[in-house]
Design an enzyme around this catalytic site. Structure first.
Site, PDB file in Angstrom:
ATOM      1  N   GLU A 179       0.815  -1.212   0.000  1.00 19.77           N
ATOM      2  CA  GLU A 179       0.000   0.000   0.000  1.00 19.77           C
ATOM      3  C   GLU A 179       0.849   1.263   0.000  1.00 19.77           C
ATOM      4  O   GLU A 179       1.978   1.265   0.486  1.00 19.77           O
ATOM      5  CB  GLU A 179      -0.903   0.000   1.244  1.00 19.77           C
ATOM      6  CG  GLU A 179      -1.939  -1.102   1.192  1.00 19.77           C
ATOM      7  CD  GLU A 179      -2.820  -1.187   2.432  1.00 19.77           C
ATOM      8  OE1 GLU A 179      -3.971  -1.602   2.299  1.00 19.77           O
ATOM      9  OE2 GLU A 179      -2.356  -0.847   3.530  1.00 19.77           O
ATOM     10  N   CYS A 211       3.507   8.508   1.608  1.00 23.58           N
ATOM     11  CA  CYS A 211       4.022   7.509   2.546  1.00 23.58           C
ATOM     12  C   CYS A 211       4.254   6.224   1.746  1.00 23.58           C
ATOM     13  O   CYS A 211       3.312   5.622   1.234  1.00 23.58           O
ATOM     14  CB  CYS A 211       2.983   7.316   3.652  1.00 23.58           C
ATOM     15  SG  CYS A 211       3.489   6.165   4.908  1.00 23.58           S
ATOM     16  N   CYS A 251       6.203  -7.093   7.080  1.00 22.80           N
ATOM     17  CA  CYS A 251       7.402  -6.686   7.812  1.00 22.80           C
ATOM     18  C   CYS A 251       7.854  -7.865   8.667  1.00 22.80           C
ATOM     19  O   CYS A 251       7.024  -8.548   9.267  1.00 22.80           O
ATOM     20  CB  CYS A 251       7.095  -5.481   8.699  1.00 22.80           C
ATOM     21  SG  CYS A 251       8.553  -4.804   9.517  1.00 22.80           S
ATOM     22  N   CYS A 274       6.572  -5.539  15.823  1.00 24.51           N
ATOM     23  CA  CYS A 274       6.228  -4.547  16.840  1.00 24.51           C
ATOM     24  C   CYS A 274       4.773  -4.815  17.238  1.00 24.51           C
ATOM     25  O   CYS A 274       3.905  -4.971  16.369  1.00 24.51           O
ATOM     26  CB  CYS A 274       6.404  -3.145  16.293  1.00 24.51           C
ATOM     27  SG  CYS A 274       8.101  -2.876  15.735  1.00 24.51           S
ATOM     28  N   CYS A 287       1.694  -2.680  15.909  1.00 25.14           N
ATOM     29  CA  CYS A 287       1.638  -2.339  14.476  1.00 25.14           C
ATOM     30  C   CYS A 287       0.937  -3.443  13.690  1.00 25.14           C
ATOM     31  O   CYS A 287       1.308  -4.614  13.787  1.00 25.14           O
ATOM     32  CB  CYS A 287       3.057  -2.143  13.943  1.00 25.14           C
ATOM     33  SG  CYS A 287       3.140  -1.926  12.165  1.00 25.14           S
ATOM     34  N   GLY A 311       6.737  -2.118   6.078  1.00 33.99           N
ATOM     35  CA  GLY A 311       8.098  -2.651   6.025  1.00 33.99           C
ATOM     36  C   GLY A 311       9.139  -1.828   6.745  1.00 33.99           C
ATOM     37  O   GLY A 311       8.902  -0.688   7.129  1.00 33.99           O
ATOM     38  N   SER A 365      12.227   6.218   7.976  1.00 37.87           N
ATOM     39  CA  SER A 365      11.899   5.848   9.349  1.00 37.87           C
ATOM     40  C   SER A 365      12.370   4.428   9.622  1.00 37.87           C
ATOM     41  O   SER A 365      12.076   3.510   8.863  1.00 37.87           O
ATOM     42  CB  SER A 365      10.388   5.945   9.560  1.00 37.87           C
ATOM     43  OG  SER A 365      10.044   5.490  10.850  1.00 37.87           O
ATOM     44  N   CYS A 371      -1.050   5.656  10.367  1.00 34.50           N
ATOM     45  CA  CYS A 371       0.181   4.966  10.765  1.00 34.50           C
ATOM     46  C   CYS A 371      -0.119   3.614  11.364  1.00 34.50           C
ATOM     47  O   CYS A 371      -0.920   3.497  12.283  1.00 34.50           O
ATOM     48  CB  CYS A 371       0.892   5.728  11.882  1.00 34.50           C
ATOM     49  SG  CYS A 371       1.686   7.190  11.376  1.00 34.50           S
TER      50      CYS A 371
HETATM   51  N1  SAH Z   1       9.278   0.147   9.907  1.00 32.82           N
HETATM   52  C1  SAH Z   1       9.540   1.518  10.042  1.00 32.82           C
HETATM   53  C2  SAH Z   1       8.657   2.392   9.172  1.00 32.82           C
HETATM   54  C3  SAH Z   1       7.182   2.049   9.078  1.00 32.82           C
HETATM   55  S1  SAH Z   1       6.177   2.341  10.475  1.00 32.82           S
HETATM   56  C4  SAH Z   1       9.442   1.935  11.489  1.00 32.82           C
HETATM   57  O1  SAH Z   1       8.982   1.146  12.297  1.00 32.82           O
HETATM   58  O2  SAH Z   1       9.888   3.026  11.803  1.00 32.82           O
HETATM   59  C5  SAH Z   1       5.892   4.095  10.535  1.00 32.82           C
HETATM   60  C6  SAH Z   1       5.554   4.602  11.939  1.00 32.82           C
HETATM   61  O3  SAH Z   1       4.220   4.241  12.361  1.00 32.82           O
HETATM   62  C7  SAH Z   1       6.481   4.032  13.001  1.00 32.82           C
HETATM   63  O4  SAH Z   1       6.906   5.013  13.897  1.00 32.82           O
HETATM   64  C8  SAH Z   1       5.581   3.042  13.669  1.00 32.82           C
HETATM   65  O5  SAH Z   1       6.060   2.728  14.932  1.00 32.82           O
HETATM   66  C9  SAH Z   1       4.271   3.754  13.684  1.00 32.82           C
HETATM   67  N2  SAH Z   1       3.122   2.887  13.972  1.00 32.82           N
HETATM   68  C10 SAH Z   1       2.994   1.571  13.705  1.00 32.82           C
HETATM   69  N3  SAH Z   1       1.794   1.105  14.121  1.00 32.82           N
HETATM   70  C11 SAH Z   1       1.135   2.146  14.665  1.00 32.82           C
HETATM   71  C12 SAH Z   1      -0.184   2.304  15.229  1.00 32.82           C
HETATM   72  N4  SAH Z   1      -1.030   1.293  15.297  1.00 32.82           N
HETATM   73  N5  SAH Z   1      -0.531   3.521  15.673  1.00 32.82           N
HETATM   74  C13 SAH Z   1       0.324   4.566  15.566  1.00 32.82           C
HETATM   75  N6  SAH Z   1       1.556   4.479  15.028  1.00 32.82           N
HETATM   76  C14 SAH Z   1       1.968   3.285  14.574  1.00 32.82           C
HETATM   77 FE1  SF4 Z   2       7.627  -2.437  13.508  1.00 32.52          FE
HETATM   78 FE2  SF4 Z   2       7.777  -0.625  11.533  1.00 32.52          FE
HETATM   79 FE3  SF4 Z   2       7.676  -3.268  10.989  1.00 32.52          FE
HETATM   80 FE4  SF4 Z   2       5.502  -2.037  11.945  1.00 32.52          FE
HETATM   81  S1  SF4 Z   2       6.481  -1.640   9.970  1.00 32.52           S
HETATM   82  S2  SF4 Z   2       6.324  -4.052  12.591  1.00 32.52           S
HETATM   83  S3  SF4 Z   2       6.432  -0.514  13.324  1.00 32.52           S
HETATM   84  S4  SF4 Z   2       9.313  -2.196  12.075  1.00 32.52           S
END
Ligand code: SAH
Ligand code: SF4
Length: 402
Positions: free
Chosen positions: A124, A137, A144, A148, A151, A199, A231, A375
Site C-alpha cells: 500500500e 508515505c 514486515c 512490533c 503495528c 516494512g 523511518s 500509521c
Molecule cells: N518500519 C519503520 C517504518 C514504518 S512504520 C518503522 O517502524 O519506523 C511508521 C511509523 O508508524 C512508526 O513510527 C511506527 O512505529 C508507527 N506505527 C505503527 N503502528 C502504529 C499504530 N497502530 N498507531 C500509531 N503508530 C503506529
Molecule cells: Fe515495527 Fe515498523 Fe515493521 Fe511495523 S512496519 S512491525 S512498526 S518495524
C-alpha cells in the site's frame, strides 16, 4: 598456486568504486522493465540489446528524461527518438507502473492505494495532503519481518522486499494520479516522501537506496533529500550507511524509554538496545539543529505514557546531545490490537514535559483513519480477505453449536 593472502590484499591508495551493473531479469513476456534501473543499468540494458556504447549512452539519457521528468510510459510518444527506434524499444522494454487494485479517498482528503506486483503480492501507499505540503508515505516491503506489538503491518506473515522499481513506482503512480508531469521544482502537490509505509526500509537497504537515488536525481523526479525521511525501528548497523549513501532525514521509532517496555513494543530492541540506538543517532551524518532527527513515540495507555517516562525521554535525548524533535503519535487501533490509545489529557501532559525542556513535541493528527490509512494500519486486502474468511469460519462454528 596463487598466494591467496596476497591476491586478496587491498590495493593501497584511493580507489574509485567500480559500479557493478545488476543482472536484469526479463518479465514473463520477455521484455525488461526499465523502471527502477539505475542510470548505469539503463545504459547496460541498451548495450546488452546490441546498441553501440555511444548510442546506448545517448538513448539512456533520453529515456531517463522521458521516464522520470515527463512520466511517459509509451515509447511512441518519445518525440526525439526516431520512428524506427521506437518499435525496437517497445519489443524489448517496458516502463511499468504497479497495478492498482483499489484506490480510496478519506473524508480528510487522504488517499490510499492498494497495489499489486507481478507475482501477486499486495502493498500500500498513502498520500496525505496538507495546506503547505503533500506527503507520500511509501512502502519498502510487503509486510514486515519485525513484530512490533502495536503495528498491524507487523502481524502480516507474508514478507518480500520490494524492488527499486516497485518503490519508485509508487512515486510515479502518485505523480500520475496527481497530474504532476512534467517534473517541476515549484507548485507541486507531492512535495515530501516518508519511508513509513509497510516494512522496515533498513532491512531492504540496497533497493531503498537505489530507489531514493532515482527519486532525488536532478534530471528526473528531482525531490530534494531534505524532503525525504526514512523511518527505522532501529536497525543500528545500517544507520551509518543510510546517512552516508542516501543522506536523507532520519526518523526513529523509539516508543519506549526503558529496556523492559521497548523490548516488548519494538522487539528489535532486544538485539540493538536503546543506548546503542541513540549513539547511532548521535553519529548519524548530517544531523544538526537545522536537520533534526525525529523520534516517533506512539502513545499507549498505561504502557509508555507516564510523566516519569516523558522526563526519561528528555534525559536520554539531552544525554546524547541529540538534535531532536519528538512526534507523538496517538495509537491507531486495529481489530484485535492489544493496546488502547492514551487519553488526550495524558498526551497533553507528556507533550508539555518534553516541550518545557525545549524540545518540540507535536501531537500528530491521525489522517485517513476511516480508510485504514493511518500509521500502522496498513495491512493488505488479501490479508483482510483471510480475516473475513476467519470470521465466516467462526460464524459457521457458532451456527453448528446452535
Ligand atoms: N518500519 C519503520 C517504518 C514504518 S512504520 C518503522 O517502524 O519506523 C511508521 C511509523 O508508524 C512508526 O513510527 C511506527 O512505529 C508507527 N506505527 C505503527 N503502528 C502504529 C499504530 N497502530 N498507531 C500509531 N503508530 C503506529
Ligand atoms: Fe515495527 Fe515498523 Fe515493521 Fe511495523 S512496519 S512491525 S512498526 S518495524
Amino acid at each position: 598456486m596463487p598466494n591467496t593472502a596476497t591476491t586478496l590484499m587491498p590495493i593501497p591508495g584511493h580507489i574509485d568504486p567500480v559500479p557493478v551493473p545488476r543482472e536484469l531479469k526479463p518479465r514473463a513476456d520477455g521484455r525488461i522493465d526499465l523502471l527502477g534501473l539505475t542510470k548505469l543499468d539503463l545504459r547496460m540494458a541498451l548495450e546488452t540489446s546490441q546498441l553501440e556504447p555511444k548510442q546506448a549512452k545517448l538513448r539512456a539519457k533520453q529515456l531517463w528524461h522521458w521516464i522520470y521528468n515527463r512520466g511517459v510510459t509509451d515509447f511512441s510518444l518519445m518525440s526525439d527518438i526516431s520512428k524506427t527506434m521506437q518499435p525496437w524499444l517497445e519489443q524489448r522494454f517496458v516502463i511499468s507502473r504497479p497495478d492498482v487494485v483499489e484506490a480510496q479517498v478519506s473524508t480528510d482528503g487522504t488517499r490510499k492505494w492498494l497495489l499489486r506486483s507481478d507475482d501477486a503480492q499486495d502493498y500500500e501507499m498513502v498520500f496525505i495532503p496538507d495546506a503547505d505540503r503533500g506527503t507520500l508515505c511509501v512502502s519498502s516491503q510487503v509486510g514486515c519481518t519485525l513484530n512490533c506489538t502495536f503495528c498491524h503491518t507487523g502481524t502480516m506473515r507474508l514478507v518480500r522486499n520490494l524492488t527499486p522499481g516497485e518503490i519508485v513506482g509508487q512515486v510515479m503512480l502518485a505523480r500520475d494520479a496527481l497530474g504532476e508531469w512534467p517534473s517541476q521544482p515549484e507548485g507541486r502537490m507531492l512535495t515530501n516522501i516518508v519511508m513509513m509505509g509497510m516494512g522496515e526500509p533498513l532491512y531492504n537497504f540496497d533497493n531503498v537506496r537505489d530507489a531514493l537515488k532515482i527519486v532525488m536525481d536532478g534530471d528526473g523526479l528531482g525531490l530534494s533529500r531534505r524532503r525525504i525521511t526514512l523511518s527505522t525501528s532501529g536497525v543500528v548497523p545500517m544507520m551509518a550507511r543510510a546517512g552516508e549513501e542516501i543522506a536523507v532525514n532520519l526518523a526513529v521509532s523509539l516508543h519506549g524509554v526503558t529496556k523492559e517496555v521497548r523490548d516488548e513494543l519494538v522487539p528489535i530492541n532486544r538485539k540493538y538496545g536503546i543506548e546503542q540506538l541513540l549513539q547511532a543517532c548521535a553519529d548519524y551524518p548530517g544531523a544538526n539543529n537545522a536537520r533534526r532527527i525525529t523520534f516517533e513515540y506512539v502513545m499507549l495507555r498505561d504502557k509508555n505514557d507516564s510523566d516519569a517516562e516523558a522526563h526519561e525521554l528528555v534525559r536520554l535525548l539531552k544525554h546524547y546531545d541529540l538534535p531532536a524533535k519528538v512526534n507523538l503519535i496517538p495509537f491507531n487501533p486495529w481489530p484485535g490490537a492489544p493496546y488502547d490509545c492514551s487519553t488526550p489529557e495524558r498526551i497533553k501532559s507528556f507533550s508539555n514535559i518534553i516541550f518545557d525542556a525545549g524540545i518540540s513535541a507535536p501531537v500528530r493528527t491521525p489522517r485517513g483513519r476511516d480508510i485504514d490509512a493511518a500509521c500502522g494500519q496498513l495491512k493488505t486486502a488479501s490479508e483482510k480477505q483471510s480475516r473475513a474468511d476467519r470470521d465466516r469460519q467462526t460464524e459457521e462454528k457458532l451456527a453448528a453449536i446452535g
